[in-house]
Write an enzyme that holds these catalytic residues in place. Structure first.
Site, short mmCIF file in Angstrom:
data_model
loop_
_atom_site.label_atom_id
_atom_site.label_comp_id
_atom_site.label_asym_id
_atom_site.label_seq_id
_atom_site.Cartn_x
_atom_site.Cartn_y
_atom_site.Cartn_z
N SER A 44 -10.67 7.15 -2.75
CA SER A 44 -11.88 7.94 -2.55
C SER A 44 -13.11 7.36 -3.24
CB SER A 44 -11.64 9.39 -2.98
OG SER A 44 -10.68 9.98 -2.13
N GLU A 100 -4.16 2.38 -7.33
CA GLU A 100 -4.51 3.44 -6.40
C GLU A 100 -3.65 4.68 -6.65
OE1 GLU A 100 -6.61 2.02 -2.68
OE2 GLU A 100 -4.49 1.88 -2.23
N GLY A 121 -11.20 2.77 1.56
CA GLY A 121 -10.73 3.16 2.89
C GLY A 121 -11.83 3.87 3.66
N GLY A 149 -7.90 9.13 0.25
CA GLY A 149 -8.35 9.85 1.45
C GLY A 149 -8.73 11.30 1.21
N HIS A 166 0.86 -1.20 0.00
CA HIS A 166 0.00 0.00 0.00
C HIS A 166 0.89 1.24 0.00
CE1 HIS A 166 -2.81 3.07 1.30
NE2 HIS A 166 -3.77 2.27 0.87
P1 PGA Z 1 -9.72 5.97 0.60
O1 PGA Z 1 -8.52 4.93 0.87
O2 PGA Z 1 -10.90 5.17 0.12
O3 PGA Z 1 -9.95 6.63 1.91
O4 PGA Z 1 -9.23 6.92 -0.45
C1 PGA Z 1 -8.26 3.92 -0.06
C2 PGA Z 1 -6.98 3.20 0.29
O5 PGA Z 1 -6.04 3.81 0.81
O6 PGA Z 1 -6.87 1.99 0.05
#
Ligand code: PGA
Length: 285
Positions: free
Chosen positions: A244, A197, A265, A203, A125
């Site tokens: 997100s 990602e 997330g 986030g 990650h």
């Molecule tokens: P997020 O995180 O959905 O809050 O953007 C995704 C992740 O880090 O796997």
């Protein structure tokens, strides 16, 4: 049968163990609603998430795995066998170490994860790459370890904002995949998930343009051809999107065969956000 659609919840280090246990129970309770006649109807027929081939995975902190593992398996009551209360969340870990046993203070072995019922492991990650200096060599070793122990790796790849700004997105993906997948073979029923990602939207509440995600998925597929046969890519490897994702945009990031799910997330941390997301998937797929 078409490939699975994955919805993988990454709870990061956001919840106390007690909170993770409560959330797991609440999610299980709430999601059984999706299997009732008022729940997911498909042409007048109730379809379960299982029939729709949707795989739900919860990835809590290591410390919450044991408790959560006891709380979230599907119900084995007679009702369940009639296709009602059979929602089963699978258990995933956020990391693993690449040795089975030994003097590795602070690390967690694949055997320990298996003992707790874990079947998926998030690898590489961007937060681990950034804060823990995890390298492509580390991800490679960890993927090999997962496969050797029948754990499905979820390899995260993606570019930073600057890398995108300077037109280096594809190069970054190629580097992370080429190094991360070196010498990896998928035997028998082993599977691999690649989570695209883009680091700069994680986030933020603002996902990227779905077209950009699809282009990245195409670049990933192209790179995979250097390592695997077309059959393997079609049948054993899934690409999902993360960054997100929420109930309003999830469907924009699903295109079976190209983008087969999402790593979520923030929107997986409460039933208020996560259940509608599951519902949207279940209703529209
Ligand atoms: P997020 O995180 O959905 O809050 O953007 C995704 C992740 O880090 O796997």
């Amino acid at each position: 049968m078409k490939n699975k659609i994955y919805l993988i919840a990454n709870w990061k280090m956001q919840l106390l163990n007690s909170e993770a246990g409560e959330l797991g129970l609440a999610l299980k309770h709430e999601s059984t609603r999706l299997l009732t006649p008022e729940g997911v109807a498909d042409g007048g027929q109730v379809k379960t998430l299982k029939q729709k081939n949707i795989e739900l995975v919860l990835c809590p902190s290591f410390t919450a795995l044991s408790e959560l593992g006891k709380k979230i398996p599907g119900d084995s009551s007679p009702d369940s066998r009639r296709g009602r209360n059979d929602i089963a969340f699978k258990l995933g870990a956020q990391n693993v170490f690449y040795h089975e046993k030994g003097a590795y203070t602070g690390e967690i072995s694949p055997l320990q994860l298996k003992e707790l019922g874990v079947t998926y492991v998030i690898i590489g990650h961007s937060e681990r790459r950034t804060y823990l200096n995890e390298s492509d060599t580390d991800t490679n070793l960890k993927i090999k370890t997962c496969l050797a122990h029948n754990l499905t790796p979820v390899l995260c790849v993606g570019e930073t904002f600057d890398e995108r700004r300077f037109g280096r997105t594809e190069l970054v993906l190629i580097r992370q995949l080429t190094r991360g997948l070196e010498d990896i073979k998928l035997k028998n029923d082993q599977k691999l998930i690649i989570a695209y990602e883009p680091v700069w939207v994680i986030g933020t509440g603002q996902a990227i343009n779905p077209l950009d995600a699809k282009n990245a998925a195409l670049a990933i597929k192209q790179t995979l051809l250097d390592f695997f046969t077309i059959e393997e890519i079609e049948n054993k490897i899934s690409i999902i999107y993360g960054g997100s994702v929420d109930q309003n945009n999830i469907l924009d990031f699903i295109e079976p065969g190209l983008l087969d799910g999402a790593l979520v997330g923030t929107a997986s941390l409460t039933t208020e956000k996560f259940i509608p997301l599951i519902e949207t998937l279940a209703e529209k797929l």
